[in-house]
Design a protein around this motif. Structure first.
Motif, PDB file in Angstrom:
ATOM      1  N   GLY A 213      -5.359   0.503  -5.139  1.00 37.04           N
ATOM      2  CA  GLY A 213      -4.752   1.285  -4.070  1.00 37.04           C
ATOM      3  C   GLY A 213      -5.360   2.662  -3.936  1.00 37.04           C
ATOM      4  O   GLY A 213      -5.610   3.154  -2.828  1.00 37.04           O
TER       5      GLY A 213
ATOM      6  N   GLU B 196      -2.815  -8.760   0.576  1.00 37.12           N
ATOM      7  CA  GLU B 196      -1.629  -8.566   1.410  1.00 37.12           C
ATOM      8  C   GLU B 196      -1.086  -7.136   1.349  1.00 37.12           C
ATOM      9  O   GLU B 196      -0.680  -6.582   2.367  1.00 37.12           O
ATOM     10  N   ARG B 197      -1.101  -6.524   0.183  1.00 33.05           N
ATOM     11  CA  ARG B 197      -0.539  -5.167   0.028  1.00 33.05           C
ATOM     12  C   ARG B 197      -1.397  -4.097   0.683  1.00 33.05           C
ATOM     13  O   ARG B 197      -0.936  -2.972   0.871  1.00 33.05           O
ATOM     14  N   TYR B 198      -2.623  -4.436   1.036  1.00 42.12           N
ATOM     15  CA  TYR B 198      -3.586  -3.405   1.415  1.00 42.12           C
ATOM     16  C   TYR B 198      -4.090  -3.481   2.861  1.00 42.12           C
ATOM     17  O   TYR B 198      -4.565  -2.478   3.397  1.00 42.12           O
TER      18      TYR B 198
ATOM     19  N   ARG C 278      -2.645  -1.082   5.479  1.00 43.61           N
ATOM     20  CA  ARG C 278      -3.098   0.306   5.351  1.00 43.61           C
ATOM     21  C   ARG C 278      -4.440   0.506   6.053  1.00 43.61           C
ATOM     22  O   ARG C 278      -4.673   1.565   6.668  1.00 43.61           O
TER      23      ARG C 278
END
Length: 339
Positions: free
Chosen positions: A85, A107-109, A112
């Protein structure tokens, strides 16, 4: 000169459907800029750089070209200098508008990247992984076949993988693994891909950060001269990779392929980085320019496409030849079609 335009070109803002793979520690601003100048996508591996190095590296590359330069972020928490991150945020702050993710769930990034107005690519090794990446928002997927060089995240060869991935998703697909020339690009397009991702071929360029002997070893290798292994685990344990059959690989095989802790020469310092830091025999650092010591002992990351990489030529020439030869290959196949 004839051009090849695919949906990948539109998605990335490039002129030809070629992507330079990150190639880890051998990626340099000079290489990424030269590839971008030629109309393809240049890429910088960012996970092995700290924050200042990321910013300086990206600024250096983009100052050299008006083309598109991407940043690659490895998502495996066991790899890299910064957490994924933080690495991503630093890349975006530096101005990266195209980010490729590998070795982990993006998926988490992805969101952004989109919030920053960028485009996200995700490397996958199966049709199911491709579907998951697109569901997470990836704008394109990189289908990496088992024959790829460096660290590998697939158990399937490109010939079988590409049609499956192309049928599974409705975003551009980039073929990675086994491509070294225009015939490989043409074959990838025929299998449903929208472009090709070349790593080994770009290692053997004067702009790469590879040590001269590493470049020469790649250009002199045959397609049978690589090993798929997890041998070089110092720095990134447990991640399979493909390397040339170097002295270290041969010694390990002759010893019966013992496990970590029992390998010949384990813990031995065989080289030093340009900064003078020691490099042990089974560390994951490839021989880059400025490394001093037994260069042949270090991991020479390369794919089976090394057999088609028979000389060291500049990056612009690589791009131009791949495009021209792909056009010729497509024309040749077309001439075989009965009217």
């Amino acid at each position: 000169m004839a051009r090849i335009e695919t949906p990948l070109c539109d998605a990335l803002g490039i002129d030809c459907p070629i992507v330079q793979a990150p190639i880890g520690s051998a990626s340099t601003p000079e290489l990424a800029a030269a590839v971008a100048d030629a109309g393809a996508l240049g890429t910088l591996a960012m996970s092995w750089r700290d924050g200042d190095e990321i910013r300086e590296c990206y600024a250096d590359a983009t100052a050299r070209t008006d083309g598109v330069v991407a940043a690659n972020v490895v998502l495996d928490e066991d790899a890299g200098v910064l957490p994924p991150g933080e690495c991503l945020e630093t890349c975006l702050d530096a101005g990266a508008e195209v980010v490729s993710f590998s070795f982990g769930d993006p998926e988490r990034y992805v969101e952004r990247v989109h919030e920053a107005g960028g485009t996200a690519l995700a490397t996958v090794g199966s049709a199911e992984a491709a579907r998951e990446a697109v569901a997470a928002g990836a704008d394109a997927v990189v289908a990496q076949g088992w024959e790829a060089g460096g660290h590998v995240q697939s158990d399937v060869a490109s010939m079988a993988l590409l049609p499956r991935v192309a049928d599974a998703v409705d975003v551009p697909v980039v073929a990675a693994g086994g491509v070294s020339d225009g015939r490989g690009l043409a074959a990838a397009l025929a299998l449903g891909a929208d472009g090709a991702w070349l790593g080994t071929r770009f290692v053997a360029t004067p702009e790469s950060g590879a040590h001269e002997r590493y470049r020469e070893a790649v250009s002199g290798a045959d397609e049978t001269d690589t090993a798929y292994t997890d041998l070089f685990d110092g720095g990134w344990p447990g991640q399979p990779h493909r390397v040339l059959e170097t002295e270290t690989v041969e010694r390990w095989r002759e010893a019966g392929e013992p496990d970590t802790g029992e390998r010949p020469g384990e813990g031995e310092t065989v080289a030093r980085t340009p900064d003078g830091d020691p490099v042990e025999r089974y560390d994951d650092l490839p021989p880059v320019a400025g490394v001093d010591g037994d260069v042949s002992a270090l991991p020479h990351y390369a794919g089976q496409s090394a057999g088609g990489t028979d000389e060291v030529v500049d990056a612009e020439t690589v791009v131009e030849r791949v495009v021209a030869d792909a056009v010729a290959a497509v024309d040749e196949v077309g001439s075989l079609v009965a009217q």
